[in-house]
Design a protein around this motif. Structure first.
Motif, PDB file in Angstrom:
ATOM      1  N   SER A 225      -1.120  -4.969   2.671  1.00  0.00           N
ATOM      2  CA  SER A 225      -2.516  -5.380   2.837  1.00  0.00           C
ATOM      3  C   SER A 225      -2.633  -6.796   3.394  1.00  0.00           C
ATOM      4  O   SER A 225      -3.733  -7.245   3.722  1.00  0.00           O
ATOM      5  CB  SER A 225      -3.250  -5.304   1.499  1.00  0.00           C
ATOM      6  OG  SER A 225      -2.647  -6.168   0.551  1.00  0.00           O
TER       7      SER A 225
ATOM      8  N   ASP B 269     -10.577   0.619   4.042  1.00  0.00           N
ATOM      9  CA  ASP B 269     -11.636  -0.399   4.086  1.00  0.00           C
ATOM     10  C   ASP B 269     -11.109  -1.807   4.312  1.00  0.00           C
ATOM     11  O   ASP B 269     -11.896  -2.751   4.416  1.00  0.00           O
ATOM     12  CB  ASP B 269     -12.429  -0.378   2.774  1.00  0.00           C
ATOM     13  CG  ASP B 269     -13.168   0.930   2.563  1.00  0.00           C
ATOM     14  OD1 ASP B 269     -13.731   1.446   3.545  1.00  0.00           O
ATOM     15  OD2 ASP B 269     -13.156   1.434   1.425  1.00  0.00           O
TER      16      ASP B 269
ATOM     17  N   ASP C 148      -5.213   1.481   3.563  1.00  0.00           N
ATOM     18  CA  ASP C 148      -6.491   1.117   2.947  1.00  0.00           C
ATOM     19  C   ASP C 148      -7.567   1.308   4.006  1.00  0.00           C
ATOM     20  O   ASP C 148      -7.616   0.568   4.995  1.00  0.00           O
ATOM     21  CB  ASP C 148      -6.440  -0.330   2.462  1.00  0.00           C
ATOM     22  CG  ASP C 148      -7.727  -0.764   1.770  1.00  0.00           C
ATOM     23  OD1 ASP C 148      -8.728  -0.017   1.814  1.00  0.00           O
ATOM     24  OD2 ASP C 148      -7.733  -1.866   1.185  1.00  0.00           O
TER      25      ASP C 148
ATOM     26  N   ILE D  70       0.842  -1.195   0.000  1.00  0.00           N
ATOM     27  CA  ILE D  70       0.000   0.000   0.000  1.00  0.00           C
ATOM     28  C   ILE D  70       0.874   1.240   0.000  1.00  0.00           C
ATOM     29  O   ILE D  70       0.598   2.224  -0.679  1.00  0.00           O
ATOM     30  CB  ILE D  70      -0.944  -0.010   1.216  1.00  0.00           C
ATOM     31  CG1 ILE D  70      -1.873  -1.234   1.155  1.00  0.00           C
ATOM     32  CG2 ILE D  70      -1.756   1.281   1.286  1.00  0.00           C
ATOM     33  CD1 ILE D  70      -2.685  -1.437   2.416  1.00  0.00           C
TER      34      ILE D  70
ATOM     35  N   ASP E 157      -7.300   7.515   4.371  1.00  0.00           N
ATOM     36  CA  ASP E 157      -6.386   7.136   3.295  1.00  0.00           C
ATOM     37  C   ASP E 157      -4.926   7.260   3.716  1.00  0.00           C
ATOM     38  O   ASP E 157      -4.026   6.824   3.005  1.00  0.00           O
ATOM     39  CB  ASP E 157      -6.639   7.962   2.029  1.00  0.00           C
ATOM     40  CG  ASP E 157      -6.501   9.462   2.266  1.00  0.00           C
ATOM     41  OD1 ASP E 157      -6.096   9.858   3.370  1.00  0.00           O
ATOM     42  OD2 ASP E 157      -6.797  10.224   1.328  1.00  0.00           O
TER      43      ASP E 157
ATOM     44  N   LYS F 203       0.287   5.916   3.571  1.00  0.00           N
ATOM     45  CA  LYS F 203      -1.006   5.554   3.014  1.00  0.00           C
ATOM     46  C   LYS F 203      -1.514   4.265   3.653  1.00  0.00           C
ATOM     47  O   LYS F 203      -0.728   3.367   3.979  1.00  0.00           O
ATOM     48  CB  LYS F 203      -0.905   5.358   1.504  1.00  0.00           C
ATOM     49  CG  LYS F 203      -0.511   6.593   0.721  1.00  0.00           C
ATOM     50  CD  LYS F 203      -0.323   6.252  -0.755  1.00  0.00           C
ATOM     51  CE  LYS F 203       0.201   7.441  -1.545  1.00  0.00           C
ATOM     52  NZ  LYS F 203       0.492   7.076  -2.957  1.00  0.00           N
TER      53      LYS F 203
ATOM     54  N   ASN G  60      -4.567  -3.753   7.241  1.00  0.00           N
ATOM     55  CA  ASN G  60      -3.293  -3.073   7.045  1.00  0.00           C
ATOM     56  C   ASN G  60      -2.266  -3.648   8.014  1.00  0.00           C
ATOM     57  O   ASN G  60      -2.574  -3.846   9.197  1.00  0.00           O
ATOM     58  CB  ASN G  60      -3.424  -1.568   7.295  1.00  0.00           C
ATOM     59  CG  ASN G  60      -4.315  -0.866   6.292  1.00  0.00           C
ATOM     60  OD1 ASN G  60      -3.856  -0.357   5.281  1.00  0.00           O
ATOM     61  ND2 ASN G  60      -5.617  -0.838   6.567  1.00  0.00           N
TER      62      ASN G  60
END
Length: 751
Positions: A748, A667, A665, A617, A723, A663, A670
């Motif tokens: 991720s 949703d 994710d 990510i 984000d 950064k 991480n």
């Protein structure tokens, strides 16, 4: 020491080079000099006449491009006497004179950034930028004979001395640990102009003995070092030897430069002459493993050519000119788009990527600046001379106008042909025998000369009216990498060949501070399966070695300098890599036999690498100022260093900390991936997210003496709907936070 000819004495007539120069000249003419000067006016408290350019020219190193631009237009004017360029030189220098402070300080940013370096606060390389400004003014003073440039340079040199003379040893060590470009080179050149002792003392302040001494002793300590931080330091060390009159007492600096050159070229260099991955040197002789889309920063080759040129002029060792020719053709010429004149930052060595070029007035990378310089000094090393002879180092169509008369070369050697040389006065020539040449023929008129090279150069006396023909025989040669004898690239004479691989999905992405890089979002096989008879019982190693040693037999040359590969499962079409600018390409290829263990292992490595990349990510190369800045590095009592080949960062003391924005994710899951070293076992510190406690980290003696990876799953409460997050590493008590090594990742999934 051999001497150079003024740029206007060498008239380049090679069509490819003429186009390269004209494209660069058009680009330089289009600049709005008021925009380049805007930051300097702001620093001086004056009203700018225009807005600053964007990209790096609106960052903490704003103003670095003006240095490159000044040197480029000075070189361009020396070669062309272009009136538009002369007007730009005069107006730029006048603007800088107006913006120079009484103290001598001149920059597009406030002097407090130099304070930040000395106080160990995060900032982006102000001394590197100062080096560029000094270099540009030097070019205007020496090549364009601009008296104002000399006066500005003299005063700015005084400011540098004023600053450096206040350093104690601890402060000096702190400053020299942050990229400072070629400040030693710049100040030795200032000293050579002014002869002032304080300028010499300022130059000495940037001689980094702790770097130079182990290199002088033959220790390859380059692993993990930022390449374009290190190379200019050595160029500067060699300039010290030159500036001090090549005295025996200064020989240490010459020997250091020679040892460094050998290390870089023999241990760290690809077939094009380029080096590094993501701007850093790797382990000695480990090159195949380091092939990515971020190899071979073009600034590195620019500086390695400076070093090679001066080493040859001093030592007359032909190897420096062999490297120079190869790198000039296959890295420098290769870096410019011949249609637009724009230049490259990274030059990928991994197969399947493509060339990505700068945009005219948006990015202003360091390699944009050195690109301006590269293509306005074409021909500067083709000819060097002493009192008796002219050394012809590179075979491009050109004229040399000496004090005695003219020498002309009409050459098609880069196309596999010959060079025809004439002189209108009796001339003693020394013609370089290239390292790629076989069975040379040297003729005057129809008479074949029976001569042997001396120290790599053919010595020929050429009389007026005679035509000397130099015809080097060339063939395709295979070149492997030291850590993988099956990874092969090919050269035809002086030219590296690459295979065109199509134009599918050539959409670039970004890295660092707005640096555009090539992508590859699909598989491209980079292995060649050698045709093998069923009764061939030799080992794969022997079959591969035979293919490499007889590479010429497997290439069919066409008249247009394309080559058809035979004898493998892929009938690839190769062509000169420096001309390859519209398609994906492959320089290095993995040779193997069908169903071999090499092929299986290679596919497994590719799949593992692709999986890891797909899970990323965000990532930060630790200690790389450009990339740390894009992640908003903040901190107190923190620093970045190198150990065991990897960069690391830590903080210390009761209030030490550092943080990055990364950064995530918003949703999905991480994971924070941190690399530690077991040697730091027992260190305990806090990791916070957005200022809130996340985890108390403890470094363990997990693999004694080795690095290990630690995964931290980030709870959803920290990332939901976001984000990016701020990750902070903070000391506990009077200890250390970290060290964290190499790269910091948000993934991720745990691999």
């Amino acid at each position: 020491m051999l001497r150079e000819y003024d740029l206007d004495r060498v008239i380049v007539r090679d069509a490819y080079l003429e186009n390269a120069f004209e494209k660069e000249l058009d680009y330089l003419r289009d600049f709005d000099t008021d925009r380049l000067l805007a930051g300097f006016y702001e620093t001086a408290g004056l009203k700018p006449k225009a807005l600053k350019y964007p990209g790096w020219e609106s960052s903490e190193i704003r103003g670095h491009s003006i240095g490159h631009y000044l040197m480029a237009i000075a070189q361009a004017y020396k070669k062309s006497k272009d009136k538009i360029i002369k007007t730009k030189i005069d107006s730029m220098v006048l603007g800088l004179k107006e913006a120079q402070l009484e103290s001598g300080y001149l920059s597009a940013f406030d002097e407090t950034l130099f304070d930040n370096v000395e106080q160990k606060k995060p900032c982006w390389v102000p001394w590197y930028t100062m080096d560029k400004i000094l270099n540009g003014l030097y070019g205007c003073a020496t090549l364009a004979d601009n008296k104002d440039a000399y006066e500005i340079l003299d005063k700015l040199g005084d400011w540098v001395y004023s600053r450096t003379s206040k350093w104690d040893e601890d402060t000096r060590a702190t400053v020299l640990a942050v990229e400072y470009g070629g400040m030693n080179l710049a100040m030795y050149q200032v000293y050579e102009l002014t002869g002032k002792g304080n300028h010499l003392a300022a130059a000495h302040a940037f001689d980094e003995e702790t770097l130079l001494e182990p290199i002088h002793n033959g220790e390859d300590i380059l692993n993990g070092k930022h390449a374009n931080t290190t190379i200019p330091k050595i160029v500067g060390a060699l300039e010290r030897y030159i500036a001090m009159g090549q005295k025996e007492s200064e020989k240490f600096y010459l020997e250091t430069a020679m040892a460094f050159w050998d290390m870089v070229v023999e241990h760290h260099t690809y077939i094009t002459g380029g080096n590094s991955e993501w701007e850093h040197f790797g382990e000695p002789f480990v090159l195949d493993r380091e092939r990515t889309n971020c190899n071979c920063e073009t600034c590195n080759t620019y500086n390695m050519l400076k070093l090679s040129r001066n080493l040859f002029a001093i030592t007359l060792d032909k190897k420096y000119m062999d490297f120079y020719e190869n790198t000039f053709i296959n890295a420098i010429l290769s870096s410019q788009n011949p249609e637009t004149g724009m230049t490259m930052y990274f030059q990928p060595m991994a197969t399947g990527y493509f060339k990505v070029y700068s945009t005219p007035f948006d990015s202003f990378w360091c390699c944009t600046g050195t690109g301006m310089e590269n293509f306005t000094k074409l021909g500067d090393t083709f000819y060097l001379h002493d009192d008796e002879s002219i050394y012809i180092n590179c075979y491009f169509s050109s004229d040399l106008e000496t004090e005695d008369g003219k020498i002309s070369i009409n050459s098609s050697i880069i196309e596999g042909g010959e060079a025809r040389i004439t002189a209108d006065y009796p001339a003693k020539l020394r013609l370089r025998k290239p390292d790629w040449a076989f069975e040379d023929e040297i003729m005057i008129e129809d008479n074949l000369l029976d001569i042997k090279p001396q120290n790599g150069y053919y010595i020929v006396d050429l009389n007026p009216g005679e035509e000397l023909i130099y015809r080097p025989n060339m063939r395709v040669i295979g070149h492997t990498l030291p850590d993988n004898k099956g990874a092969v690239a090919f050269k035809y004479g002086p030219v590296v060949l690459s295979a065109a691989l199509g134009k599918e999905d050539m959409n670039p992405s970004k890295t660092g501070v707005d640096v555009t890089i090539a992508t590859k979002n699909f598989d491209i096989d980079d292995f060649l399966i050698i045709d093998k008879c069923s009764d061939d019982t030799r080992s794969e190693e022997a079959i591969v070695a035979e293919f490499v040693s007889n590479a010429n037999e497997y290439f069919e040359k066409k008249d247009d300098m394309t080559f058809i590969l035979k004898g493998t499962d892929k009938p690839l079409v190769f062509s000169p890599h420096y001309r390859q600018h519209t398609e994906r390409y492959g320089i290095y290829w993995q040779l193997c036999t069908e169903d071999s263990d090499t092929l299986k292992a290679h596919r497994e490595r590719l799949a593992k690498r692709a999986l890891f990349e797909s899970l990323q990510i965000d990532s930060i190369p630790i200690g790389n100022d450009q990339y740390e800045l894009t992640h908003n590095i903040q901190g107190k009592d923190t620093g970045a260093y190198t150990f065991n080949g990897l960069m690391f960062r830590h903080a210390w003391g009761k209030e030490g900390w550092f943080s990055y924005d990364m950064k995530v994710d918003g949703d999905g899951p991480n994971f924070l991936l941190v690399k530690y070293i077991s040697n730091d076992h027992g260190r305990v510190f806090d990791i916070l997210i957005d200022g809130k406690p996340f985890v108390e980290a403890k470094i363990e003696n997990r693999i004694p003496g080795e690095f290990y990876d630690e995964y931290y799953e980030i709870p959803e409460k920290f990332t939901k709907g976001k984000d990016k997050i701020n990750i902070k590493f903070a000391t506990k008590g009077d200890g250390y936070a970290g060290s964290i090594y190499d790269r910091l990742y948000i993934l991720s999934k745990k691999v």
